[in-house]
Write a protein that holds these residues in place. Structure first.
Motif, PDB file in Angstrom:
ATOM      1  N   PHE A  32      33.135  30.536  25.745  1.00  0.00           N
ATOM      2  CA  PHE A  32      32.861  30.403  27.105  1.00  0.00           C
ATOM      3  C   PHE A  32      31.748  31.136  27.528  1.00  0.00           C
ATOM      4  O   PHE A  32      31.065  31.905  26.860  1.00  0.00           O
ATOM      5  N   THR A  33      31.254  30.479  28.721  1.00  0.00           N
ATOM      6  CA  THR A  33      29.722  31.135  29.209  1.00  0.00           C
ATOM      7  C   THR A  33      29.695  30.872  30.787  1.00  0.00           C
ATOM      8  O   THR A  33      30.555  29.753  30.925  1.00  0.00           O
ATOM      9  N   ALA A  34      28.915  31.273  31.431  1.00  0.00           N
ATOM     10  CA  ALA A  34      28.730  31.040  32.641  1.00  0.00           C
ATOM     11  C   ALA A  34      27.441  31.667  33.230  1.00  0.00           C
ATOM     12  O   ALA A  34      26.839  32.774  32.555  1.00  0.00           O
ATOM     13  N   THR A  35      26.753  31.138  34.204  1.00  0.00           N
ATOM     14  CA  THR A  35      25.387  31.485  34.770  1.00  0.00           C
ATOM     15  C   THR A  35      25.457  31.326  36.249  1.00  0.00           C
ATOM     16  O   THR A  35      26.066  30.209  36.573  1.00  0.00           O
ATOM     17  N   SER A  36      25.137  32.251  36.872  1.00  0.00           N
ATOM     18  CA  SER A  36      25.327  32.317  38.228  1.00  0.00           C
ATOM     19  C   SER A  36      24.565  33.206  38.892  1.00  0.00           C
ATOM     20  O   SER A  36      23.507  33.626  38.335  1.00  0.00           O
ATOM     21  N   ALA A  37      24.470  33.697  40.163  1.00  0.00           N
ATOM     22  CA  ALA A  37      23.703  34.454  40.932  1.00  0.00           C
ATOM     23  C   ALA A  37      23.847  35.838  40.305  1.00  0.00           C
ATOM     24  O   ALA A  37      22.768  36.878  40.713  1.00  0.00           O
ATOM     25  N   LEU A  38      24.733  36.177  39.334  1.00  0.00           N
ATOM     26  CA  LEU A  38      24.855  37.369  38.947  1.00  0.00           C
ATOM     27  C   LEU A  38      24.123  37.493  37.630  1.00  0.00           C
ATOM     28  O   LEU A  38      23.590  38.574  36.789  1.00  0.00           O
ATOM     29  N   GLY A  39      23.305  36.131  37.137  1.00  0.00           N
ATOM     30  CA  GLY A  39      22.627  36.148  35.759  1.00  0.00           C
ATOM     31  C   GLY A  39      23.077  35.217  34.652  1.00  0.00           C
ATOM     32  O   GLY A  39      23.917  34.432  35.144  1.00  0.00           O
ATOM     33  N   ARG A  40      22.701  35.286  33.768  1.00  0.00           N
ATOM     34  CA  ARG A  40      22.781  34.134  32.740  1.00  0.00           C
ATOM     35  C   ARG A  40      23.802  34.938  31.515  1.00  0.00           C
ATOM     36  O   ARG A  40      23.051  35.787  30.922  1.00  0.00           O
ATOM     37  N   GLY A  41      24.783  34.272  31.058  1.00  0.00           N
ATOM     38  CA  GLY A  41      25.562  34.627  30.127  1.00  0.00           C
ATOM     39  C   GLY A  41      26.536  35.713  30.598  1.00  0.00           C
ATOM     40  O   GLY A  41      26.656  36.369  31.703  1.00  0.00           O
ATOM     41  N   LEU A  42      27.662  36.205  29.487  1.00  0.00           N
ATOM     42  CA  LEU A  42      28.582  36.773  29.818  1.00  0.00           C
ATOM     43  C   LEU A  42      28.296  38.348  29.900  1.00  0.00           C
ATOM     44  O   LEU A  42      28.811  38.895  30.911  1.00  0.00           O
TER      45      LEU A  42
END
Length: 396
Positions: free
Chosen positions: A9-19
């Motif tokens: 699983f992974t995500a990219t958002s305003a917090l940055g790229r990746g876990l």
């Protein structure tokens, strides 16, 4: 429900790229909201913008899919070894046995907006004459092409519950033997339709959002992309587990939740039943908590009457903004990180708790043994979803 293993699983958002970027931000209670600088006439509000999307076009072989939404998807897919994990699943099962099930609320509508702004005597500019991006199915089509998959390819567009409901779709397809693995997730990117549309509903705050604060003034809109790979769990499974889901559609109002939280409670009870757990077994709940007046009061009351004081709960919208169709997968990712790291996210942005909130609320970051967790996603039109997860090694 037999549990499913979350292989990657992974995500990219305003917090940055990746876990790891998300893990660091949560541990430090460092939010990603910034003053709005999006569009030619920015609204006076705060947004959760992903840095660098404008600077990284798609590779030449995927040029027909070029748009902000698919660029954001491509950024996320390249994090945390996710591409390799999906390719390995394709090798194990075959291209026709891996599904792509993705949620979005606006897909690549930003490119369509641009095409209309640049019409020349009613003709779309040549560089935007790409039918593949002027459709709600653009995201799922792009991801399917990236992995050269031939299994079911579905777009779910149920507003803010979109990328939570895809987990339920995957479970049903795997249980029925239609597929062996599923790429689930979702992407929504900033665009004028979203910013000005929500503003016209008087739902956008001019200040950073304050979920569950007595003085909250509305939402902050963000953008995000996230993905997970689901397969059947094996004996002695060590991957985190997807153990249950609940869905409900109360259809109370186009944009306002049922005043007594009927649909949300039905989804919650359904998720607990499918997972075979009681409310007291839940260590953490990632709340939908948008910082709108009605959503927060309904959800606060639901949690207060349904869970013991030992259950911890918080909204992470104060970190990322409300990422709309990507909220389900982003918050599922943050829930999985809470289990992995033993860190309960703060309810960032709130300083004066809404009196409807119970003792379950984690106003500051906490360290806890999170073995079982829920993630709530409640969309417009009464579309409600609740996902249940268990840490690796926890009996389901």
């Amino acid at each position: 429900m037999p549990p499913l293993a979350i292989r990657a699983f992974t995500a990219t958002s305003a917090l940055g790229r990746g876990l790891e970027a998300h893990s660091r931000a949560i541990a430090a209670s460092a939010g990603g909201l910034v003053a709005n600088d999006f569009s030619t006439s920015p609204l006076p509000c705060w947004i959760g913008r992903v840095a660098g999307v404008e600077d990284e076009p798609l590779p030449r072989e995927h040029a027909e899919w070029e748009c902000r939404n698919n660029r954001l998807a491509w950024l996320a897919l390249r994090q945390d070894g996710f591409i390799d994990a999906v390719r390995a699943a394709r090798g194990r099962y075959g291209a026709s046995r891996v599904a792509v099930l993705l949620g979005t609320s606006t897909a690549s509508i930003g490119a369509t907006e641009e095409a209309y702004r640049r019409l020349d005597h009613g003709v779309v500019p040549r560089d935007l004459l790409r039918p593949a991006i002027h459709t709600p199915h653009s995201l799922a089509g792009f991801v399917t092409r990236v992995f050269d998959l031939e299994g079911p390819c579905i777009t779910v567009a149920t507003a803010c519950s979109s990328s939570a409901k895809v987990f339920a779709n995957a479970e049903r397809m795997i249980r029925l033997g239609l597929i062996d693995a599923a790429v689930v997730g979702g992407v929504d990117s900033l665009c004028d339709s979203v910013l000005f549309g929500f503003n016209s509903l008087e739902l956008v705050s001019a200040e950073p959002c304050q979920p569950f604060d007595a003085n909250r003034k509305g939402i902050s809109i963000g953008e995000a992309a996230g993905f997970a790979l689901l397969e059947r769990a094996g004996e002695g499974e060590q991957a985190p587990l997807f153990i249950g889901y609940g869905e409900a559609s109360d259809a109370h109002h186009m944009s306002t939740p049922h005043p007594e939280g009927l649909g949300a409670e039905l989804a919650l009870r359904d998720a607990l039943a499918r997972a075979g757990i009681e409310a007291g077994d839940v260590d953490y709940i990632n709340l939908h908590g948008t910082a709108s007046q009605k959503n927060d009061e309904v959800e606060a009351a639901l949690v207060a009457r349904s869970f013991p004081a030992t259950t911890r709960a918080s909204s992470t919208k104060g970190f990322t903004g409300h990422t709309l169709g990507a909220a389900g997968i982003l918050e599922a990712t943050l829930t999985l990180l809470a289990m992995r790291d033993g860190v309960v996210p703060a309810n960032l942005g709130a300083t004066t708790p809404d009196p409807l909130c119970g003792p379950q609320m984690a106003w500051q970051v906490e360290h806890a043994d999170v073995r079982i967790a829920l993630s709530n996603s409640f969309g417009f039109g009464g579309n409600n979803a609740c996902l249940a997860f268990a840490r690796q090694g926890v009996p389901a």
